[in-house]
Design a protein around this motif. Structure first.
Motif, short mmCIF file in Angstrom:
data_model
loop_
_atom_site.label_atom_id
_atom_site.label_comp_id
_atom_site.label_asym_id
_atom_site.label_seq_id
_atom_site.Cartn_x
_atom_site.Cartn_y
_atom_site.Cartn_z
N THR A 1 0.81 -1.21 0.00
CA THR A 1 0.00 0.00 0.00
C THR A 1 0.85 1.26 0.00
OG1 THR A 1 -1.71 -1.20 1.20
CG2 THR A 1 -1.85 1.18 1.22
N ILE A 2 1.90 1.31 0.81
CA ILE A 2 2.73 2.52 0.87
C ILE A 2 3.42 2.79 -0.46
CG2 ILE A 2 4.78 1.41 1.82
CD1 ILE A 2 3.47 4.86 2.85
N GLU A 3 3.81 1.72 -1.16
CA GLU A 3 4.44 1.91 -2.47
C GLU A 3 3.46 2.50 -3.47
OE1 GLU A 3 5.74 -2.03 -3.33
OE2 GLU A 3 7.55 -1.86 -2.09
N LEU A 4 2.21 2.06 -3.42
CA LEU A 4 1.19 2.61 -4.30
C LEU A 4 0.96 4.09 -4.01
CD1 LEU A 4 -1.43 -0.28 -4.32
CD2 LEU A 4 0.08 0.39 -6.19
N LYS A 5 0.91 4.44 -2.73
CA LYS A 5 0.69 5.83 -2.34
C LYS A 5 1.83 6.72 -2.83
CE LYS A 5 -1.94 4.52 1.72
NZ LYS A 5 -1.92 4.41 3.18
N LEU A 6 3.05 6.23 -2.74
CA LEU A 6 4.20 7.00 -3.20
C LEU A 6 4.22 7.14 -4.71
CD1 LEU A 6 6.96 5.64 -0.80
CD2 LEU A 6 5.90 7.91 -0.77
N GLN A 7 3.57 6.24 -5.43
CA GLN A 7 3.50 6.32 -6.88
C GLN A 7 2.35 7.22 -7.35
OE1 GLN A 7 3.29 2.38 -8.49
NE2 GLN A 7 5.34 1.85 -7.78
N GLY A 8 1.60 7.80 -6.44
CA GLY A 8 0.54 8.73 -6.81
C GLY A 8 -0.87 8.19 -6.68
N TYR A 9 -1.01 6.98 -6.19
CA TYR A 9 -2.36 6.45 -5.99
C TYR A 9 -3.03 7.21 -4.86
CZ TYR A 9 -1.92 2.50 -9.16
OH TYR A 9 -1.78 1.72 -10.27
N ARG A 10 -4.33 7.41 -4.99
CA ARG A 10 -5.10 8.16 -4.00
C ARG A 10 -6.23 7.29 -3.46
NH1 ARG A 10 -5.74 14.02 -5.89
NH2 ARG A 10 -3.83 14.36 -7.02
N LEU A 11 -6.67 7.62 -2.27
CA LEU A 11 -7.85 6.96 -1.74
C LEU A 11 -9.04 7.47 -2.55
CD1 LEU A 11 -9.08 5.08 0.35
CD2 LEU A 11 -9.36 7.06 1.83
N THR A 12 -9.71 6.59 -3.23
CA THR A 12 -10.81 6.96 -4.11
C THR A 12 -12.09 6.33 -3.60
OG1 THR A 12 -9.28 7.02 -5.97
CG2 THR A 12 -11.62 6.88 -6.50
#
Length: 87
Positions: free
Chosen positions: A3-14
């Motif tokens: 999850t943290i890797e996704l957040k650092l790549q620009g993923y947002r809570l949608t």
């Protein structure tokens, strides 16, 4: 991916509010809330879910409202309205 890797790549809570027609009563709408990490503005994860819905679930889609918020963002700093001195 973690999850943290996704957040650092620009993923947002949608969050998406999906309104759909009830299969037995097409005149009535039901609300469904979907939430996951996704990348704005194309929302590939949400689009994949909506394609699954369209192919597998009987309730015809009416509308989808989307809200996205970056979880990791710049810090917001504001100056205080006053200064306090302790002796």
């Amino acid at each position: 991916m973690r999850t943290i890797e996704l957040k650092l790549q620009g993923y947002r809570l949608t969050t998406a509010e999906i309104l759909y027609h009830l299969p037995d009563h097409p005149g009535l709408l039901q609300s469904f809330i979907w939430q996951d990490l996704d990348m704005a503005p194309r929302f590939p994860v949400l689009n994949k879910f909506l394609k699954f819905w369209d192919m597998s679930i009987e309730g015809r889609l009416h509308s989808v409202r989307i809200a996205a918020r970056g979880i990791i963002s710049d810090a917001e700093l504001r100056m205080a309205g006053g200064e306090f001195v302790l002796n």
